[in-house]
Design an enzyme around this catalytic site. Structure first.
Site, short mmCIF file in Angstrom:
data_model
loop_
_atom_site.label_atom_id
_atom_site.label_comp_id
_atom_site.label_asym_id
_atom_site.label_seq_id
_atom_site.Cartn_x
_atom_site.Cartn_y
_atom_site.Cartn_z
N GLY A 212 1.48 -61.71 -3.54
CA GLY A 212 2.82 -61.99 -4.03
C GLY A 212 3.66 -60.75 -4.24
O GLY A 212 3.15 -59.61 -4.30
N HIS A 213 4.97 -60.96 -4.41
CA HIS A 213 5.91 -59.85 -4.51
C HIS A 213 5.62 -58.96 -5.72
O HIS A 213 5.25 -59.40 -6.79
CB HIS A 213 7.36 -60.36 -4.53
CG HIS A 213 7.70 -61.27 -5.66
ND1 HIS A 213 8.92 -61.85 -5.78
CD2 HIS A 213 6.98 -61.71 -6.71
CE1 HIS A 213 8.96 -62.60 -6.87
NE2 HIS A 213 7.80 -62.53 -7.45
N ASN A 214 5.80 -57.67 -5.49
CA ASN A 214 5.63 -56.62 -6.51
C ASN A 214 4.19 -56.49 -7.02
O ASN A 214 3.96 -55.83 -8.04
CB ASN A 214 6.58 -56.81 -7.68
CG ASN A 214 8.02 -56.50 -7.29
OD1 ASN A 214 8.83 -57.41 -7.11
ND2 ASN A 214 8.34 -55.23 -7.13
#
EC number: 2.3.1.191
Length: 330
Positions: free
Chosen positions: A243-245
Protein backbone atom coordinates in the site's frame (compact mmCIF):
# COMPACT_ATOMS: atom_id res chain seq x y z
CA UNK A 1 21.37 -30.88 -22.90
CA UNK A 2 24.04 -30.51 -20.23
CA UNK A 3 25.38 -33.72 -18.70
CA UNK A 4 27.77 -34.04 -15.73
CA UNK A 5 29.40 -36.93 -13.91
CA UNK A 6 28.96 -37.26 -10.16
CA UNK A 7 32.64 -36.35 -9.74
CA UNK A 8 32.18 -33.15 -11.75
CA UNK A 9 29.15 -32.23 -9.64
CA UNK A 10 31.08 -32.85 -6.44
CA UNK A 11 33.85 -30.55 -7.67
CA UNK A 12 31.24 -27.81 -8.16
CA UNK A 13 29.69 -28.33 -4.72
CA UNK A 14 32.89 -29.10 -2.82
CA UNK A 15 31.11 -31.70 -0.72
CA UNK A 16 31.91 -35.21 0.54
CA UNK A 17 31.20 -37.90 -2.06
CA UNK A 18 29.73 -41.07 -0.53
CA UNK A 19 29.23 -44.06 -2.80
CA UNK A 20 29.52 -43.87 -6.58
CA UNK A 21 27.50 -43.98 -9.76
CA UNK A 22 28.50 -44.26 -13.40
CA UNK A 23 25.21 -42.68 -14.48
CA UNK A 24 25.65 -39.25 -16.05
CA UNK A 25 23.38 -36.59 -14.56
CA UNK A 26 21.50 -34.38 -17.01
CA UNK A 27 18.74 -33.00 -14.81
CA UNK A 28 17.42 -32.29 -11.31
CA UNK A 29 14.10 -33.36 -9.81
CA UNK A 30 12.12 -33.87 -6.61
CA UNK A 31 12.92 -37.00 -4.64
CA UNK A 32 9.76 -38.94 -5.52
CA UNK A 33 9.77 -37.96 -9.22
CA UNK A 34 13.48 -38.28 -10.05
CA UNK A 35 14.69 -40.70 -12.74
CA UNK A 36 18.06 -42.52 -12.98
CA UNK A 37 19.59 -39.73 -15.10
CA UNK A 38 18.57 -37.11 -12.54
CA UNK A 39 19.84 -35.90 -9.19
CA UNK A 40 17.69 -35.00 -6.21
CA UNK A 41 18.27 -33.70 -2.68
CA UNK A 42 17.46 -34.65 0.91
CA UNK A 43 17.42 -31.66 3.22
CA UNK A 44 15.90 -33.31 6.29
CA UNK A 45 16.05 -36.70 7.99
CA UNK A 46 12.25 -36.95 7.73
CA UNK A 47 12.66 -37.57 3.98
CA UNK A 48 15.20 -40.40 4.38
CA UNK A 49 12.38 -42.96 4.09
CA UNK A 50 11.68 -41.87 0.50
CA UNK A 51 15.18 -42.64 -0.77
CA UNK A 52 14.68 -46.40 -1.25
CA UNK A 53 11.70 -45.87 -3.54
CA UNK A 54 13.31 -43.03 -5.50
CA UNK A 55 14.81 -43.83 -8.90
CA UNK A 56 17.43 -41.08 -8.64
CA UNK A 57 21.03 -42.16 -9.07
CA UNK A 58 22.37 -39.49 -6.73
CA UNK A 59 21.32 -36.96 -4.13
CA UNK A 60 22.68 -33.89 -2.41
CA UNK A 61 22.16 -34.49 1.30
CA UNK A 62 22.72 -32.70 4.58
CA UNK A 63 25.61 -33.89 6.71
CA UNK A 64 23.24 -35.31 9.33
CA UNK A 65 21.59 -37.79 6.95
CA UNK A 66 21.97 -41.26 8.47
CA UNK A 67 21.22 -43.58 5.53
CA UNK A 68 23.64 -44.90 2.93
CA UNK A 69 23.13 -44.35 -0.82
CA UNK A 70 23.23 -48.04 -1.74
CA UNK A 71 24.88 -49.91 -4.59
CA UNK A 72 25.41 -47.93 -7.79
CA UNK A 73 24.12 -44.73 -6.19
CA UNK A 74 25.82 -41.75 -4.57
CA UNK A 75 25.36 -38.99 -2.03
CA UNK A 76 27.15 -35.67 -1.93
CA UNK A 77 27.13 -34.55 1.70
CA UNK A 78 27.10 -30.79 2.34
CA UNK A 79 26.31 -28.44 5.21
CA UNK A 80 23.15 -27.12 3.55
CA UNK A 81 21.47 -29.21 0.85
CA UNK A 82 19.08 -26.42 -0.15
CA UNK A 83 21.89 -23.97 -0.87
CA UNK A 84 23.95 -26.62 -2.66
CA UNK A 85 20.98 -27.52 -4.85
CA UNK A 86 20.54 -23.84 -5.69
CA UNK A 87 24.16 -23.72 -6.85
CA UNK A 88 23.67 -26.80 -9.01
CA UNK A 89 20.45 -25.43 -10.48
CA UNK A 90 22.51 -22.53 -11.81
CA UNK A 91 24.71 -25.03 -13.65
CA UNK A 92 21.71 -26.63 -15.35
CA UNK A 93 19.82 -23.38 -16.01
CA UNK A 94 19.15 -23.16 -19.79
CA UNK A 95 19.10 -19.38 -19.55
CA UNK A 96 16.47 -16.72 -20.38
CA UNK A 97 14.94 -16.02 -23.82
CA UNK A 98 17.38 -14.38 -26.23
CA UNK A 99 16.91 -11.15 -28.20
CA UNK A 100 17.55 -11.28 -31.94
CA UNK A 101 18.13 -7.53 -31.88
CA UNK A 102 18.74 -5.26 -28.90
CA UNK A 103 15.99 -2.71 -29.60
CA UNK A 104 12.94 -4.13 -31.38
CA UNK A 105 11.63 -1.88 -34.17
CA UNK A 106 8.10 -1.92 -32.70
CA UNK A 107 9.31 -0.50 -29.37
CA UNK A 108 8.38 3.16 -28.78
CA UNK A 109 11.18 5.11 -27.07
CA UNK A 110 10.82 8.84 -26.42
CA UNK A 111 13.56 10.97 -27.90
CA UNK A 112 14.50 12.32 -24.46
CA UNK A 113 15.02 8.88 -22.92
CA UNK A 114 18.59 7.90 -22.06
CA UNK A 115 19.51 4.36 -22.99
CA UNK A 116 22.68 2.80 -21.52
CA UNK A 117 25.09 0.30 -23.03
CA UNK A 118 23.78 -3.20 -23.67
CA UNK A 119 20.14 -2.30 -22.98
CA UNK A 120 17.59 -4.61 -24.60
CA UNK A 121 14.01 -3.53 -25.33
CA UNK A 122 11.47 -6.09 -26.55
CA UNK A 123 8.62 -5.77 -29.01
CA UNK A 124 5.81 -3.30 -28.30
CA UNK A 125 7.48 -1.88 -25.20
CA UNK A 126 7.08 1.80 -24.31
CA UNK A 127 9.76 4.02 -22.77
CA UNK A 128 8.51 7.50 -21.89
CA UNK A 129 9.85 11.01 -21.62
CA UNK A 130 13.09 11.49 -19.64
CA UNK A 131 13.28 7.82 -18.67
CA UNK A 132 16.78 6.57 -17.84
CA UNK A 133 17.66 2.93 -18.50
CA UNK A 134 21.14 2.22 -17.12
CA UNK A 135 23.62 -0.23 -18.64
CA UNK A 136 22.41 -3.78 -19.13
CA UNK A 137 18.71 -3.19 -18.42
CA UNK A 138 16.44 -5.75 -20.10
CA UNK A 139 12.81 -5.03 -20.98
CA UNK A 140 10.97 -8.04 -22.36
CA UNK A 141 8.06 -7.47 -24.82
CA UNK A 142 5.11 -5.32 -23.77
CA UNK A 143 6.71 -3.45 -20.88
CA UNK A 144 5.63 0.16 -20.23
CA UNK A 145 7.84 2.64 -18.38
CA UNK A 146 6.40 6.10 -17.95
CA UNK A 147 7.96 9.55 -17.70
CA UNK A 148 10.88 10.51 -15.44
CA UNK A 149 11.53 6.97 -14.23
CA UNK A 150 15.06 5.69 -13.63
CA UNK A 151 16.03 2.02 -13.82
CA UNK A 152 19.40 0.88 -12.44
CA UNK A 153 22.04 -1.34 -14.09
CA UNK A 154 21.28 -4.99 -14.93
CA UNK A 155 17.64 -4.81 -13.88
CA UNK A 156 15.35 -7.25 -15.71
CA UNK A 157 11.68 -6.44 -16.31
CA UNK A 158 9.39 -9.13 -17.70
CA UNK A 159 6.44 -8.77 -20.05
CA UNK A 160 3.28 -6.95 -19.03
CA UNK A 161 4.91 -4.94 -16.27
CA UNK A 162 3.86 -1.29 -15.96
CA UNK A 163 6.07 1.21 -14.16
CA UNK A 164 4.42 4.55 -13.60
CA UNK A 165 5.96 8.00 -13.69
CA UNK A 166 8.74 9.18 -11.37
CA UNK A 167 9.63 5.72 -10.09
CA UNK A 168 13.22 5.12 -8.96
CA UNK A 169 14.55 1.58 -9.32
CA UNK A 170 17.96 0.29 -8.24
CA UNK A 171 20.43 -2.17 -9.74
CA UNK A 172 19.99 -5.89 -10.46
CA UNK A 173 16.29 -6.02 -9.68
CA UNK A 174 13.91 -8.56 -11.22
CA UNK A 175 10.25 -7.77 -11.89
CA UNK A 176 8.26 -10.76 -13.12
CA UNK A 177 5.28 -10.66 -15.48
CA UNK A 178 2.47 -8.15 -14.95
CA UNK A 179 3.95 -6.31 -11.99
CA UNK A 180 2.42 -2.89 -11.29
CA UNK A 181 4.70 -0.23 -9.85
CA UNK A 182 3.50 3.25 -8.95
CA UNK A 183 -0.25 3.03 -9.48
CA UNK A 184 -2.44 5.35 -7.39
CA UNK A 185 -2.66 4.55 -3.72
CA UNK A 186 -6.11 3.52 -2.48
CA UNK A 187 -7.36 6.76 -0.96
CA UNK A 188 -11.01 7.88 -0.76
CA UNK A 189 -13.16 9.89 1.66
CA UNK A 190 -16.95 10.33 1.82
CA UNK A 191 -18.11 13.47 0.02
CA UNK A 192 -19.62 16.38 1.96
CA UNK A 193 -23.12 15.53 0.80
CA UNK A 194 -22.67 11.87 1.78
CA UNK A 195 -23.69 10.70 -1.67
CA UNK A 196 -20.35 9.58 -3.02
CA UNK A 197 -16.63 9.20 -2.52
CA UNK A 198 -13.90 11.77 -3.11
CA UNK A 199 -10.66 10.42 -4.58
CA UNK A 200 -7.56 11.63 -2.69
CA UNK A 201 -4.77 12.59 -5.13
CA UNK A 202 -1.64 10.46 -4.84
CA UNK A 203 1.27 12.67 -5.90
CA UNK A 204 4.24 10.72 -4.49
CA UNK A 205 6.31 8.00 -6.12
CA UNK A 206 7.92 4.60 -5.53
CA UNK A 207 11.57 4.05 -4.64
CA UNK A 208 12.97 0.54 -5.00
CA UNK A 209 16.47 -0.42 -3.85
CA UNK A 210 19.04 -2.82 -5.30
CA UNK A 211 18.60 -6.59 -5.71
CA UNK A 212 14.83 -6.47 -5.21
CA UNK A 213 12.72 -9.23 -6.77
CA UNK A 214 8.96 -8.84 -7.22
CA UNK A 215 6.72 -11.72 -8.31
CA UNK A 216 4.03 -11.81 -10.96
CA UNK A 217 0.87 -9.74 -10.54
CA UNK A 218 2.13 -7.93 -7.45
CA UNK A 219 1.40 -4.24 -6.92
CA UNK A 220 3.40 -1.46 -5.28
CA UNK A 221 1.33 1.75 -5.01
CA UNK A 222 2.91 5.18 -5.04
CA UNK A 223 2.83 7.43 -2.00
CA UNK A 224 0.20 10.03 -1.33
CA UNK A 225 2.74 12.65 -0.22
CA UNK A 226 6.24 11.25 -0.55
CA UNK A 227 7.44 7.75 -1.42
CA UNK A 228 6.57 4.12 -1.01
CA UNK A 229 9.95 2.50 -0.36
CA UNK A 230 11.18 -1.06 -0.93
CA UNK A 231 14.62 -1.58 0.64
CA UNK A 232 17.64 -3.39 -0.79
CA UNK A 233 17.35 -7.13 -1.21
CA UNK A 234 13.63 -7.49 -0.51
CA UNK A 235 11.95 -10.53 -2.06
CA UNK A 236 8.23 -10.24 -2.81
CA UNK A 237 6.18 -13.21 -4.00
CA UNK A 238 3.34 -13.30 -6.55
CA UNK A 239 0.03 -11.55 -5.84
CA UNK A 240 1.31 -9.28 -3.09
CA UNK A 241 -0.06 -5.79 -2.35
CA UNK A 242 2.14 -2.98 -1.01
CA UNK A 243 0.00 0.00 0.00
CA UNK A 244 0.85 3.66 -0.43
CA UNK A 245 3.58 5.20 1.73
CA UNK A 246 4.60 1.84 3.15
CA UNK A 247 8.32 1.45 3.89
CA UNK A 248 10.10 -1.89 3.79
CA UNK A 249 13.59 -2.22 5.24
CA UNK A 250 16.35 -4.36 3.78
CA UNK A 251 16.00 -8.06 2.95
CA UNK A 252 12.36 -8.46 3.91
CA UNK A 253 10.36 -11.39 2.55
CA UNK A 254 6.65 -11.36 1.71
CA UNK A 255 4.95 -14.60 0.62
CA UNK A 256 2.07 -14.82 -1.85
CA UNK A 257 -1.31 -13.18 -1.17
CA UNK A 258 0.07 -11.13 1.71
CA UNK A 259 -0.45 -7.39 1.88
CA UNK A 260 0.53 -4.16 3.54
CA UNK A 261 -2.10 -1.47 3.97
CA UNK A 262 -1.06 2.18 3.69
CA UNK A 263 1.83 3.60 5.72
CA UNK A 264 3.05 0.30 7.14
CA UNK A 265 6.70 0.24 8.24
CA UNK A 266 8.83 -2.91 8.19
CA UNK A 267 12.30 -3.08 9.71
CA UNK A 268 15.15 -5.13 8.24
CA UNK A 269 14.72 -8.87 7.72
CA UNK A 270 10.98 -9.02 8.44
CA UNK A 271 9.30 -12.20 7.16
CA UNK A 272 5.59 -12.20 6.31
CA UNK A 273 3.83 -15.49 5.58
CA UNK A 274 1.34 -16.16 2.82
CA UNK A 275 -2.08 -14.48 3.02
CA UNK A 276 -1.08 -12.38 6.03
CA UNK A 277 -2.51 -8.88 6.18
CA UNK A 278 -1.03 -5.87 7.94
CA UNK A 279 -3.19 -2.99 9.16
CA UNK A 280 -2.38 0.57 8.09
CA UNK A 281 0.14 2.62 10.11
CA UNK A 282 1.48 -0.54 11.79
CA UNK A 283 5.20 -0.89 12.60
CA UNK A 284 6.83 -4.34 12.43
CA UNK A 285 10.37 -4.09 13.75
CA UNK A 286 13.49 -5.82 12.44
CA UNK A 287 13.66 -9.61 12.47
CA UNK A 288 9.99 -10.11 13.31
CA UNK A 289 8.00 -12.96 11.72
CA UNK A 290 4.31 -12.89 10.81
CA UNK A 291 2.77 -16.34 10.39
CA UNK A 292 0.75 -17.29 7.32
CA UNK A 293 -2.86 -16.13 7.35
CA UNK A 294 -2.34 -13.78 10.27
CA UNK A 295 -3.96 -10.39 10.67
CA UNK A 296 -1.64 -7.86 12.29
CA UNK A 297 -3.57 -5.09 14.03
CA UNK A 298 -0.85 -3.72 16.34
CA UNK A 299 2.89 -3.02 16.26
CA UNK A 300 5.24 -6.02 16.48
CA UNK A 301 8.49 -5.85 18.44
CA UNK A 302 11.87 -6.77 16.96
CA UNK A 303 12.50 -10.51 16.66
CA UNK A 304 9.00 -11.47 17.76
CA UNK A 305 6.86 -14.09 16.01
CA UNK A 306 3.11 -13.51 15.79
CA UNK A 307 0.29 -15.77 14.64
CA UNK A 308 -3.45 -15.75 14.28
CA UNK A 309 -6.27 -13.33 13.55
CA UNK A 310 -5.88 -10.93 15.21
CA UNK A 311 -2.19 -11.76 15.50
CA UNK A 312 -0.56 -12.16 18.90
CA UNK A 313 2.59 -13.73 20.31
CA UNK A 314 3.03 -17.16 18.73
CA UNK A 315 3.36 -18.96 22.06
CA UNK A 316 0.18 -17.36 23.38
CA UNK A 317 -1.70 -18.21 20.18
CA UNK A 318 -0.57 -21.84 20.33
CA UNK A 319 -1.84 -22.02 23.93
CA UNK A 320 -5.21 -20.67 22.79
CA UNK A 321 -5.45 -23.28 20.04
CA UNK A 322 -4.66 -26.08 22.50
CA UNK A 323 -7.31 -24.74 24.89
CA UNK A 324 -9.91 -24.61 22.11
CA UNK A 325 -9.19 -28.20 21.16
CA UNK A 326 -9.65 -29.29 24.76
CA UNK A 327 -12.98 -27.45 24.94
CA UNK A 328 -14.13 -29.16 21.76
CA UNK A 329 -13.45 -32.57 23.27
CA UNK A 330 -15.52 -31.83 26.42
Amino acid sequence: MKSLSIQEINTILNGELVGDTSQMIDGLEQLKNAQPNQMTFIGSIKYERLWDSSKASAAIVNENIRIEPGEGRAFIKVKNADLAMAKLLEEFDPGPPQFDIDIHPTAVIHETAKIGKGVKVGANSYVGKNVVLADGVVLYPNVSIFDDTTVGPQTVIWSGTVIRERTEIGAQCIFHTNVSIGADGFGYRPSDDGRGLVKIPQIGNVIIGNLVEIGSNSCVDRGKFSSTIIGDGCKIDNLVQIGHNSVMGRFCIMAGHSGLAGSVTLGDGVMIGGSASIKDHTVIESGAVVGAGSGVMNDVAAGKTVLGYPACDSREMLKQWVALRRLAKN
